[in-house]
Write an enzyme that holds these catalytic residues in place. Structure first.
Site, short mmCIF file in Angstrom:
data_model
loop_
_atom_site.label_atom_id
_atom_site.label_comp_id
_atom_site.label_asym_id
_atom_site.label_seq_id
_atom_site.Cartn_x
_atom_site.Cartn_y
_atom_site.Cartn_z
N CYS A 86 0.83 -1.20 0.00
CA CYS A 86 0.00 0.00 0.00
C CYS A 86 0.87 1.26 0.00
O CYS A 86 1.49 1.57 -1.02
CB CYS A 86 -0.97 -0.04 1.19
SG CYS A 86 -2.37 1.10 1.02
N HIS A 191 -3.41 -5.71 1.09
CA HIS A 191 -2.69 -5.97 2.33
C HIS A 191 -2.67 -7.47 2.65
O HIS A 191 -3.60 -7.97 3.30
CB HIS A 191 -3.37 -5.24 3.50
CG HIS A 191 -3.18 -3.76 3.51
ND1 HIS A 191 -2.20 -3.15 4.27
CD2 HIS A 191 -3.83 -2.77 2.86
CE1 HIS A 191 -2.27 -1.83 4.09
NE2 HIS A 191 -3.25 -1.58 3.24
N GLU A 193 -0.96 -8.99 4.88
CA GLU A 193 -0.84 -9.21 6.32
C GLU A 193 -2.19 -9.15 7.02
O GLU A 193 -2.34 -9.65 8.15
CB GLU A 193 0.12 -8.17 6.94
CG GLU A 193 -0.42 -6.78 7.17
CD GLU A 193 -0.48 -5.91 5.93
OE1 GLU A 193 -0.87 -4.73 6.06
OE2 GLU A 193 -0.13 -6.39 4.83
#
Length: 215
Positions: A86, A191, A193
């Site tokens: 990002c 994302h 994660e």
């Protein structure tokens, strides 16, 4: 495995990605403040999501001048693995480690939702990832842009790593993530994660991190 996560004023996903790398991959994570230089050779350097320096001027435009990024550029040019997520992707393009730029979403609105991400089988990082992945996005400036020659080169060299199944932001060629020619620098807007959580059942992001670490 040693990982450095670079933290800028305004970063807000540094502990997210760090904790995932610790819990799921057994990594020893060190957090590097943007003012710090480093000269060691970790297994991975991560530029996390957030709003570095408040996203003033352009996203990532100020972060690229930091001491830490001087070290990141040197590390990457020596073949070290770098992941930019990002805002980290935006910083990678601003610093010249990846081509192109991230522009305002076509709707001019911030978008936060899960998207279907398609790995590009011709890419060396994504070739072993199977199937469509459900990964969250959260950005206001995530529309990938590059001139026609750059886009042609990315496609020809197999540097497009991920595409959106349904384009949420106006990215050219539905691009959600790219890598450099050597394949050691990966930038992506979604994302991974945030999709590594056994408590919610969302684990698709683990495949992405595994693929990068194995390369």
């Amino acid at each position: 495995m040693k990982v450095r996560v670079v933290t800028f004023p305004g970063s807000n996903c540094d502990k997210d990605v760090g904790s995932v790398l610790e819990s799921e991959f057994g990594a020893r994570v060190e957090y590097t403040w943007y003012k710090e230089l480093f000269s060691d050779k970790p297994d991975l350097v991560v530029l996390p999501g957030g709003f570095s320096f408040g996203d003033y001027l352009r996203c990532g435009a100020m972060a690229k001048f930091s001491n830490a990024m001087e070290s990141v550029v040197k590390y990457a040019n020596q073949g070290g693995k770098v992941l930019g997520v990002c805002n980290g992707f935006q910083i990678l393009t601003e610093s010249g480690l990846l081509p192109g730029a991230l522009l305002h979403n076509r709707t001019l609105k911030y978008i936060c939702k899960d998207v279907d991400l398609v790995p590009v089988s011709e890419n060396q990082i994504a070739k072993e990832i199977k199937g469509t992945l459900s990964i969250p996005i959260a950005h206001g400036e995530g529309a990938y842009f590059a001139d026609a020659d750059t886009l042609e080169r990315l496609e020809k060299n197999g540097q497009v790593v991920f595409r959106y199944k349904e384009n949420p932001n106006g990215s050219l060629h539905d691009i959600a993530g790219i890598c450099n020619e050597a394949g050691n620098v990966l930038g992506m807007m979604p994302h991974p994660e945030r999709a590594v959580n056994p408590y919610t059942g969302k684990m698709d992001g683990k495949q992405i991190l595994e693929a990068l670490l194995k390369k």
